[in-house]
Write an enzyme that holds these catalytic residues in place. Structure first.
Site, PDB file in Angstrom:
ATOM      1  N   LYS A 106       0.840  -1.206   0.000  1.00 56.94           N
ATOM      2  CA  LYS A 106       0.000   0.000   0.000  1.00 56.94           C
ATOM      3  C   LYS A 106       0.875   1.256   0.000  1.00 56.94           C
ATOM      4  O   LYS A 106       0.621   2.205  -0.736  1.00 56.94           O
ATOM      5  CB  LYS A 106      -0.952  -0.032   1.207  1.00 56.94           C
ATOM      6  CG  LYS A 106      -2.055  -1.062   1.007  1.00 56.94           C
ATOM      7  CD  LYS A 106      -2.831  -1.402   2.261  1.00 56.94           C
ATOM      8  CE  LYS A 106      -3.762  -2.578   1.951  1.00 56.94           C
ATOM      9  NZ  LYS A 106      -4.460  -3.131   3.115  1.00 56.94           N
ATOM     10  N   GLN A 156      -4.654  -2.039   9.339  1.00 53.54           N
ATOM     11  CA  GLN A 156      -4.542  -3.346   8.694  1.00 53.54           C
ATOM     12  C   GLN A 156      -5.164  -4.430   9.584  1.00 53.54           C
ATOM     13  O   GLN A 156      -4.802  -4.575  10.743  1.00 53.54           O
ATOM     14  CB  GLN A 156      -3.059  -3.657   8.409  1.00 53.54           C
ATOM     15  CG  GLN A 156      -2.834  -4.930   7.629  1.00 53.54           C
ATOM     16  CD  GLN A 156      -3.410  -4.874   6.211  1.00 53.54           C
ATOM     17  OE1 GLN A 156      -3.279  -3.889   5.503  1.00 53.54           O
ATOM     18  NE2 GLN A 156      -4.072  -5.950   5.818  1.00 53.54           N
ATOM     19  N   ASP A 178     -11.134   2.665   3.761  1.00 51.28           N
ATOM     20  CA  ASP A 178     -11.469   1.243   3.574  1.00 51.28           C
ATOM     21  C   ASP A 178     -12.983   1.072   3.370  1.00 51.28           C
ATOM     22  O   ASP A 178     -13.437   0.036   2.908  1.00 51.28           O
ATOM     23  CB  ASP A 178     -11.054   0.438   4.818  1.00 51.28           C
ATOM     24  CG  ASP A 178      -9.831  -0.419   4.560  1.00 51.28           C
ATOM     25  OD1 ASP A 178      -9.507  -0.645   3.378  1.00 51.28           O
ATOM     26  OD2 ASP A 178      -9.215  -0.881   5.541  1.00 51.28           O
TER      27      ASP A 178
END
Ligand code: NAP
Length: 294
Positions: free
Chosen positions: A53, A97, A120
Site C-alpha cells: 500500500k 490493517q 477502507d
C-alpha cells in the site's frame, strides 16, 4: 473458450487516473493527499500488504505514513493513535490493517476512525450510506469488481448475479453494489442448499469464499462472467483463487485470474478513495496545507 479479465491492466489504467488527479490536486493546493496505515504486530502477510500500500501511494505521487505498533499494544493506545490521525489536518485516509491481535476489538477500532477518513469504507456510517445509495467510500474489493465489469463494458442492469460469501468486507457490500447497478442479486453462503442451482442460473458469479478452486466448470452456465475474489495457497504454496480458472474458462465468457485479477484492483480503489477523501476535505476546509510540497 472464455477470456481472462486482466486486472493488472485495468488497475494500471485507474492508477494513471489517480496519478493525474493527484498531480492536479498538488498543483492546485500545493500539498499531496496522505494515507496513514497502521500495522499492529509484524505478521508477514500483513506487513507485506501494508508495504504494497505504501509503495502504491509513492507510485501515484501520494504521501503515506506507516505507523507500526507492537503486537502487545493496548486497545486504548491504538485508539489514541487513531484519534491523533483523526485530528491531523494533513492526513486524508486512515487504514488499520486487519486482522488485529485477539485482545483488540476490531469493531471498536474501525468505529473509531473518522468516517471522512475511512478509505477502507468499513465504518458503519459509510456502510449505511452505501445501503442508502448515497455517495460515499465503498469497500475497496467490491468497488474494484464493479470497476472491472465497467472496464469490459459489462452492464449489470437486469442481470442475475450470484455472490457466494457474505462477509462484511466482500460479499455483503458486493451484493449491494450490484443491486445499485440494477442487477437481481442472490447471496449464497455456507448454509445455502443446492448452490449449483443458483450458480447455473447466474449471468455473473462472484466468488468470495476462501476455498481453493471451490467453483468448478459443472456449476457454471455458458456465457457467464465469473469473478474470483479468493486468495489461497495450494498444497505447493502457489497462489490460487476460489475458482478452478482453466476448467471454468471452457464454459464461461469471462473469468478473472488469480493472481492478476481482483487483487490488483483492491489497492487501486484504496488510492482512489484517498484522493477523493483529500478533495472532499479541501472543499470542506478540514485539510490544512502545513506540509507544503518541495
Ligand atoms: P470470510 O469472511 O471467511 O467469508 C467467507 C464466506 O464464504 C462466508 O460468508 C461463508 O459463509 C462462505 N462460505 C464458506 N464455505 C462455503 C460453502 N461451502 N458454500 C458457500 N459459501 C461458503 O472471507 P472474506 O474475507 O469474504 O474473503 C473471502 C476470500 O476472498 C478469501 O480467500 C480472501 O483471502 C479473499 N479476499 C481477497 C481480496 C482481494 O483483494 N482480492 C480482498 C478480501 C478478501 P458463512 O457466512 O455462512 O460462514
Amino acid at each position: 473458450m472464455g477470456k481472462k479479465i486482466d486486472g493488472k491492466q485495468i488497475a494500471l489504467q485507474i492508477r494513471k487516473e489517480v496519478q493525474q488527479k493527484n498531480e492536479a490536486f498538488a498543483a492546485k493546493y500545493e500539498m499531496q493527499p496522505c494515507l496513514a496505515v497502521i500495522l499492529v504486530g509484524n505478521h508477514p502477510a500483513s506487513l507485506s500488504y501494508v508495504q504494497s500500500k505504501v509503495k502504491a501511494c509513492k507510485e501515484v505521487g501520494m504521501e503515506s505514513r506507516l505507523i507500526q505498533l507492537d503486537a502487545e499494544v493496548s486497545e486504548a493506545d491504538l485508539l489514541k493513535e487513531i484519534e491523533k490521525l483523526n485530528q491531523d489536518a494533513y492526513v486524508d485516509g486512515i487504514l488499520v490493517q486487519l486482522p488485529l491481535p485477539q485482545h483488540i476489538h476490531e469493531d471498536t477500532v474501525v468505529y473509531a476512525i473518522d468516517p471522512n477518513k475511512d478509505v477502507d469504507g468499513f465504518h458503519p456510517i459509510n456502510i449505511g450510506k452505501m445501503m442508502l445509495g448515497v455517495d460515499t467510500f465503498y469497500p475497496c474489493t467490491p468497488h474494484g469488481v464493479i470497476k472491472m465489469l465497467e472496464a469490459i463494458s459489462y452492464d449489470l442492469c437486469g442481470k442475475n448475479v450470484v455472490v457466494i460469501g457474505r462477509s462484511m468486507i466482500v460479499g455483503k457490500p458486493m451484493a449491494q453494489l450490484c443491486l445499485e447497478q440494477n442487477a437481481t442479486v442472490t447471496v449464497c453462503h455456507s448454509k445455502t442448499k443446492d448452490l449449483t442451482f443458483y450458480t447455473k442460473h447466474a449471468d455473473v458469479i462472484i466468488v468470495a469464499v476462501g476455498k481453493p478452486l471451490f467453483l468448478t466448470e459443472d456449476q457454471v452456465s455458458p456465457g457467464a462472467v465469473v469473478i474470483d475474489v479468493g486468495i489461497n495457497r495450494n498444497a505447493k504454496g502457489k497462489l490460487v483463487g476460489d475458482v478452478d480458472t482453466e476448467s471454468v474458462l471452457k464454459v464461461a465468457d469471462y473469468v478473472t485470474p488469480v493472481p492478476g485479477g481482483v487483487g490488483p484492483m483492491t489497492i487501486t480503489m484504496l488510492l482512489w478513495n484517498t484522493i477523493i477523501a483529500a478533495e472532499r476535505r479541501v472543499l470542506a476546509g478540514t485539510k490544512n496545507n502545513h506540509c507544503f510540497l518541495g
